[in-house]
Design a protein around this motif. Structure first.
Motif, mmCIF file in Angstrom:
data_model
loop_
_atom_site.group_PDB
_atom_site.id
_atom_site.type_symbol
_atom_site.label_atom_id
_atom_site.label_comp_id
_atom_site.label_asym_id
_atom_site.label_seq_id
_atom_site.Cartn_x
_atom_site.Cartn_y
_atom_site.Cartn_z
ATOM 1 N N SER A 14 48.929 78.780 28.197
ATOM 2 C CA SER A 14 50.215 78.525 27.531
ATOM 3 C C SER A 14 50.597 79.670 26.612
ATOM 4 C CB SER A 14 50.167 77.219 26.740
ATOM 5 O OG SER A 14 49.951 76.129 27.586
ATOM 6 N N THR A 15 49.632 80.184 25.873
ATOM 7 C CA THR A 15 49.910 81.297 24.963
ATOM 8 C C THR A 15 50.350 82.527 25.735
ATOM 9 O OG1 THR A 15 48.322 80.452 23.346
ATOM 10 C CG2 THR A 15 48.888 82.797 23.193
ATOM 11 N N LEU A 16 49.627 82.858 26.789
ATOM 12 C CA LEU A 16 49.978 84.037 27.590
ATOM 13 C C LEU A 16 51.374 83.889 28.185
ATOM 14 C CD1 LEU A 16 49.264 86.747 28.913
ATOM 15 C CD2 LEU A 16 48.241 85.426 30.797
ATOM 16 N N ILE A 17 51.656 82.738 28.747
ATOM 17 C CA ILE A 17 52.964 82.526 29.378
ATOM 18 C C ILE A 17 54.077 82.570 28.347
ATOM 19 C CG2 ILE A 17 54.374 80.807 30.581
ATOM 20 C CD1 ILE A 17 51.765 80.063 32.126
ATOM 21 N N SER A 18 53.868 81.960 27.207
ATOM 22 C CA SER A 18 54.879 81.989 26.142
ATOM 23 C C SER A 18 55.136 83.412 25.666
ATOM 24 C CB SER A 18 54.421 81.098 24.981
ATOM 25 O OG SER A 18 55.312 81.191 23.912
ATOM 26 N N ASP A 19 54.067 84.160 25.442
ATOM 27 C CA ASP A 19 54.214 85.552 24.995
ATOM 28 C C ASP A 19 54.937 86.389 26.050
ATOM 29 O OD1 ASP A 19 52.826 84.827 22.702
ATOM 30 O OD2 ASP A 19 50.950 85.807 23.289
ATOM 31 N N PHE A 20 54.576 86.185 27.313
ATOM 32 C CA PHE A 20 55.210 86.935 28.402
ATOM 33 C C PHE A 20 56.691 86.569 28.524
ATOM 34 C CE2 PHE A 20 56.472 87.435 32.850
ATOM 35 C CZ PHE A 20 56.114 88.755 33.078
ATOM 36 N N ALA A 21 56.990 85.283 28.488
ATOM 37 C CA ALA A 21 58.371 84.827 28.651
ATOM 38 C C ALA A 21 59.270 85.307 27.517
ATOM 39 C CB ALA A 21 58.409 83.308 28.747
ATOM 40 N N SER A 22 58.722 85.413 26.308
ATOM 41 C CA SER A 22 59.551 85.879 25.194
ATOM 42 C C SER A 22 59.944 87.350 25.375
ATOM 43 C CB SER A 22 58.837 85.666 23.856
ATOM 44 O OG SER A 22 57.744 86.545 23.729
ATOM 45 N N ASP A 123 33.538 84.898 26.342
ATOM 46 C CA ASP A 123 32.769 84.828 25.104
ATOM 47 C C ASP A 123 33.334 85.748 24.024
ATOM 48 O OD1 ASP A 123 31.035 82.984 26.214
ATOM 49 O OD2 ASP A 123 29.635 84.530 26.911
ATOM 50 N N GLY A 124 34.069 86.787 24.424
ATOM 51 C CA GLY A 124 34.638 87.731 23.469
ATOM 52 C C GLY A 124 35.811 87.167 22.688
ATOM 53 N N ASP A 125 36.466 86.147 23.218
ATOM 54 C CA ASP A 125 37.602 85.529 22.541
ATOM 55 C C ASP A 125 37.550 84.020 22.791
ATOM 56 O OD1 ASP A 125 40.033 85.525 21.033
ATOM 57 O OD2 ASP A 125 41.113 85.188 22.909
ATOM 58 N N PRO A 126 36.513 83.377 22.231
ATOM 59 C CA PRO A 126 36.346 81.952 22.524
ATOM 60 C C PRO A 126 37.429 81.094 21.873
ATOM 61 C CG PRO A 126 34.782 82.617 20.835
ATOM 62 C CD PRO A 126 35.509 83.867 21.291
ATOM 63 N N GLY A 164 39.790 88.980 27.141
ATOM 64 C CA GLY A 164 40.126 89.497 25.819
ATOM 65 C C GLY A 164 41.060 88.563 25.084
ATOM 66 N N GLY A 165 41.573 89.048 23.974
ATOM 67 C CA GLY A 165 42.470 88.258 23.149
ATOM 68 C C GLY A 165 43.878 88.192 23.723
ATOM 69 N N PRO A 166 44.740 87.404 23.083
ATOM 70 C CA PRO A 166 46.111 87.223 23.591
ATOM 71 C C PRO A 166 46.887 88.527 23.777
ATOM 72 C CG PRO A 166 45.625 85.577 21.923
ATOM 73 C CD PRO A 166 44.471 86.538 21.930
ATOM 74 N N LYS A 167 46.782 89.457 22.841
ATOM 75 C CA LYS A 167 47.540 90.707 22.962
ATOM 76 C C LYS A 167 47.044 91.545 24.136
ATOM 77 C CE LYS A 167 48.907 90.989 18.155
ATOM 78 N NZ LYS A 167 48.796 91.700 16.893
ATOM 79 N N ALA A 168 45.733 91.614 24.304
ATOM 80 C CA ALA A 168 45.169 92.393 25.416
ATOM 81 C C ALA A 168 45.566 91.777 26.755
ATOM 82 C CB ALA A 168 43.646 92.460 25.289
ATOM 83 N N ARG A 169 45.528 90.454 26.836
ATOM 84 C CA ARG A 169 45.905 89.788 28.084
ATOM 85 C C ARG A 169 47.372 90.038 28.423
ATOM 86 N NH1 ARG A 169 43.169 83.757 27.963
ATOM 87 N NH2 ARG A 169 41.027 84.438 28.317
ATOM 88 N N VAL A 171 49.220 92.634 27.586
ATOM 89 C CA VAL A 171 49.359 94.020 28.054
ATOM 90 C C VAL A 171 48.900 94.137 29.504
ATOM 91 C CG1 VAL A 171 48.435 96.364 27.757
ATOM 92 C CG2 VAL A 171 49.228 95.081 25.763
ATOM 93 N N MET A 172 47.776 93.513 29.834
ATOM 94 C CA MET A 172 47.267 93.575 31.206
ATOM 95 C C MET A 172 48.211 92.886 32.187
ATOM 96 S SD MET A 172 43.121 93.184 30.846
ATOM 97 C CE MET A 172 43.077 91.976 29.524
ATOM 98 N N LEU A 173 48.791 91.765 31.775
ATOM 99 C CA LEU A 173 49.738 91.070 32.647
ATOM 100 C C LEU A 173 50.979 91.925 32.884
ATOM 101 C CD1 LEU A 173 50.814 88.714 34.283
ATOM 102 C CD2 LEU A 173 51.485 87.604 32.128
ATOM 103 N N GLU A 174 51.502 92.519 31.828
ATOM 104 C CA GLU A 174 52.687 93.366 31.983
ATOM 105 C C GLU A 174 52.403 94.554 32.895
ATOM 106 O OE1 GLU A 174 53.728 93.798 27.779
ATOM 107 O OE2 GLU A 174 55.493 92.540 28.180
ATOM 108 N N ARG A 175 51.204 95.109 32.809
ATOM 109 C CA ARG A 175 50.845 96.204 33.720
ATOM 110 C C ARG A 175 50.799 95.726 35.166
ATOM 111 N NH1 ARG A 175 46.031 98.647 30.098
ATOM 112 N NH2 ARG A 175 47.332 99.794 28.633
ATOM 113 N N ALA A 176 50.288 94.522 35.361
ATOM 114 C CA ALA A 176 50.192 93.976 36.722
ATOM 115 C C ALA A 176 51.568 93.685 37.309
ATOM 116 C CB ALA A 176 49.345 92.700 36.718
#
Length: 192
Positions: A14-22, A123-126, A164-169, A171-176
């Motif tokens: 949900s966080t990733l999708i919300s961040d991407f959609a904004s 485990d890096g961003d539980p 990784g954390g929300p910001k890293a994810r 960035v990776m999604l936008e690159r994809a």
């Protein structure tokens, strides 16, 4: 581009999708299929609930036109993974029959996905969850989803695993999602 974001519960979808959609308002957001079942009286995390959500996720993919910009929280494989997890945990019920039927249904619409985003537990961003979130089922679904991605992922779709954390994810999604320089130059040379 038709994007499906998959992962177990409380994995950051949900966080990733919300961040991407904004940042990408041209994308239509399709929320978690569970939201469509909120008033249906499901109370247990069981095969019937997951099978109903699988069907909703499959129908949404069938309705998404080729070339449309859609980002969906969960796809059919998410619910196949939940059904597999129920089996692995010995919570069988109707899950083994539903799992086989669900896999066939998920594979039937797999060609409707352009980008399949996997959010494995990291485990890096539980993300902490309480006992009410059924951590045993959460972990088993995560493992089943990753196994399915290796064995029965959508053919023709790009599959990316984001950690990784929300910001890293994000960035990776936008690159994809961004067109590669090669595909852009191919489009330009084709006069598109």
């Amino acid at each position: 581009m038709r994007i499906v974001v998959s992962g177990t519960h409380a994995s950051g979808k949900s966080t990733l999708i919300s961040d991407f959609a904004s940042r990408h308002p041209e994308y239509e957001v399709l929320g978690d299929p569970f939201e469509e079942l909120a008033d249906e009286g499901y109370v247990d995390l069981d095969a019937a609930l997951f099978r109903a959500q699988l069907e909703i996720a499959a129908l949404r993919l069938e309705e998404a036109a080729e070339g449309s910009n859609v980002i969906a929280e969960r796809g059919p494989m998410d619910f196949v993974a939940y059904l597999e997890a129920l089996d692995r945990l010995g919570r069988r019920g109707r899950s083994s029959v539903s799992s086989r039927a669900g896999l066939a249904r998920a594979e039937a619409v797999a060609d409707r996905i352009d980008l399949w985003v996997l959010l494995p537990l990291d485990d890096g961003d539980p993300i902490a969850v309480g006992e009410d979130e059924d951590p045993e089922l959460r972990a088993a679904m995560n493992d089943a989803l990753l196994d399915l991605a290796d064995e029965a992922g959508p053919t023709g779709a790009t599959v990316v695993e984001l950690t990784g954390g929300p910001k890293a994810r994000l960035v990776m999604l936008e690159r994809a999602v961004a067109p590669s320089p090669r595909s852009k130059s191919q489009s330009e040379s084709a006069g598109i």
